[in-house]
Design an enzyme around this catalytic site. Structure first.
Site, mmCIF file in Angstrom:
data_model
loop_
_atom_site.group_PDB
_atom_site.id
_atom_site.type_symbol
_atom_site.label_atom_id
_atom_site.label_comp_id
_atom_site.label_asym_id
_atom_site.label_seq_id
_atom_site.Cartn_x
_atom_site.Cartn_y
_atom_site.Cartn_z
ATOM 1 C CE LYS A 116 19.210 -74.675 1.433
ATOM 2 N NZ LYS A 116 19.877 -73.743 0.525
ATOM 3 C CE LYS A 200 20.317 -81.896 0.092
ATOM 4 N NZ LYS A 200 19.978 -80.882 -0.846
ATOM 5 C CE LYS A 203 27.920 -76.323 -1.835
ATOM 6 N NZ LYS A 203 27.344 -75.227 -2.637
#
Ligand code: AMP
Ligand code: TRP
Length: 337
Positions: A116, A200, A203
């Protein structure tokens, strides 16, 4: 582990928008099943969401969207406790104590932070770095014993167990916190992107075509499955034949998870057939399972007063469990009462 601790389930979803099929199959669907077996708390983790920038109006909206998703998926607010994290102060208070228990080295190993934060770690929020400590606090503020999550949260769960162990040792308070068990196994624990079978479903993927949204209508779901990346080969007859075919494996996995059968059974039915036959069958199945949830979510979203009422009542129930545990924690740590 303290065997006298009754089983209690805790899990959370971030109100960061774009709720998708991976969230449903990996987490929310399991929440629904577990509410019949355990005392369950299902949190909307808004404190976690702000570890990356959230527009305030959008954050409010997305918090109500997750509440709607929980209810639309079949969580019963009279059985399970549904609430938003910031409404129960024990989460933030215990997280601070855990910031002082967890070690820098442990957090440095967290792969989600690396993903992230990206290349420029200097610009990541400090909150993003200590995110797993807050997650441990979420779980342990209730002495929760079981945590249903997708595969991507496994490392964070291990850290929560390490924090519980170190706290119990440091303060010579044996069995003070139970060691929470992850509930990860089963179909849908790792749903991959429709555009790239090695990434994966997420969002934050910039491509909306990469995920089936829980608010997508039937046409949108069908279109995304039609456009999903595949290879030119027909489906194999056995699981081995899916090795090195990540996109095919993902679509078979999604079919299995949605229909409640094994991947072997899916291949027994579709082996030898091409994607021209398999994709329409998958689209029909996805529409059948997702569209009613999306419709109910839209209905509930039109009644924000009701959703806020559910969350407010849930927060009171959650606080009633966490407050006495936090009080004990403070005593153990040596804070004056
Ligand atoms: P998040 O969107 O990060 O708040 O995740 C909410 C829940 O969905 C967590 O339990 C995640 O592990 C799970 N989850 C997120 N993405 C996926 C995915 N692609 N496949 C399976 N589970 C997922
Ligand atoms: N970190 C989890 C995710 O991104 C969300 C989460 C926060 C959570 N606190 C939790 C999950 C406690 C389980 C238990 O998916």
């Amino acid at each position: 582990m303290n065997t006298s601790t009754p089983s209690r389930v805790f899990s959370g979803v971030q109100p960061t928008g774009n709720l998708h099929l991976g969230n449903y199959l990996g987490a929310i669907r399991k929440f629904v099943d577990l509410q019949h077996e355990y005392e369950c708390l299902y949190c909307i983790v808004d404190l976690h969401a702000i570890t990356v920038w959230q527009d305030p109006a959008a954050l409010r909206d997305q918090t109500l969207e997750i509440a709607a998703a929980y209810l639309a998926a079949g969580i019963d607010a009279d059985k399970a406790i549904i609430f938003h994290q910031s409404a129960v102060s024990a989460h933030a208070e215990l997280a601070w104590i855990f910031n002082c228990v967890a070690r820098m080295g442990w957090l440095n190993r967290m792969t989600q932070f690396k993903d992230k934060a990206g290349k420029d770690k200097e610009r990541a929020s400090v909150g993003l770095f200590v995110y797993p400590n807050l997650m441990a606090a979420d779980i342990l503020a209730y002495r929760a014993t079981h945590v249903p999550v997708g595969e991507d949260q496994k490392q964070h769960l291990e850290l929560a167990r390490d924090i519980a162990t170190k706290f119990n040792n440091d303060f010579e308070a044996e069995d003070f916190f139970p060691l929470p068990e992850p509930l990860i196994k089963g179909a849908g624990a790792r749903v991959m992107s429709l555009r790239d079978g090695t990434a994966k479903m997420s969002k934050s993927d910039p491509s909306d075509l990469s995920r089936i949204g829980m608010m997508d209508d039937a046409d949108m779901i069908a279109k995304k499955i039609k456009k999903a990346k595949t290879d030119p080969e027909p489906l194999p007859d056995s699981l081995d034949g899916l090795n090195d075919r990540p996109e095919a494996k993902n679509l078979v996995g999604i079919y299995a998870a949605l229909s409640g059968v094994t991947e072997e059974a899916v291949l027994a039915e579709f082996g030898g057939q091409g994607f021209g036959a398999f994709k329409p069958a998958l689209a029909d199945l996805a529409v059948e399972k997702v569209a009613p949830i999306a419709e109910e979510m839209r209905r509930l979203r039109n009644d924000p007063g009701y959703l806020e009422g559910v969350l407010g009542a849930g927060a009171q129930k959650a606080d009633a469990i966490a407050a006495p545990i936090l009080k004990e924690v403070k005593k153990v740590v040596g804070f004056l009462g």
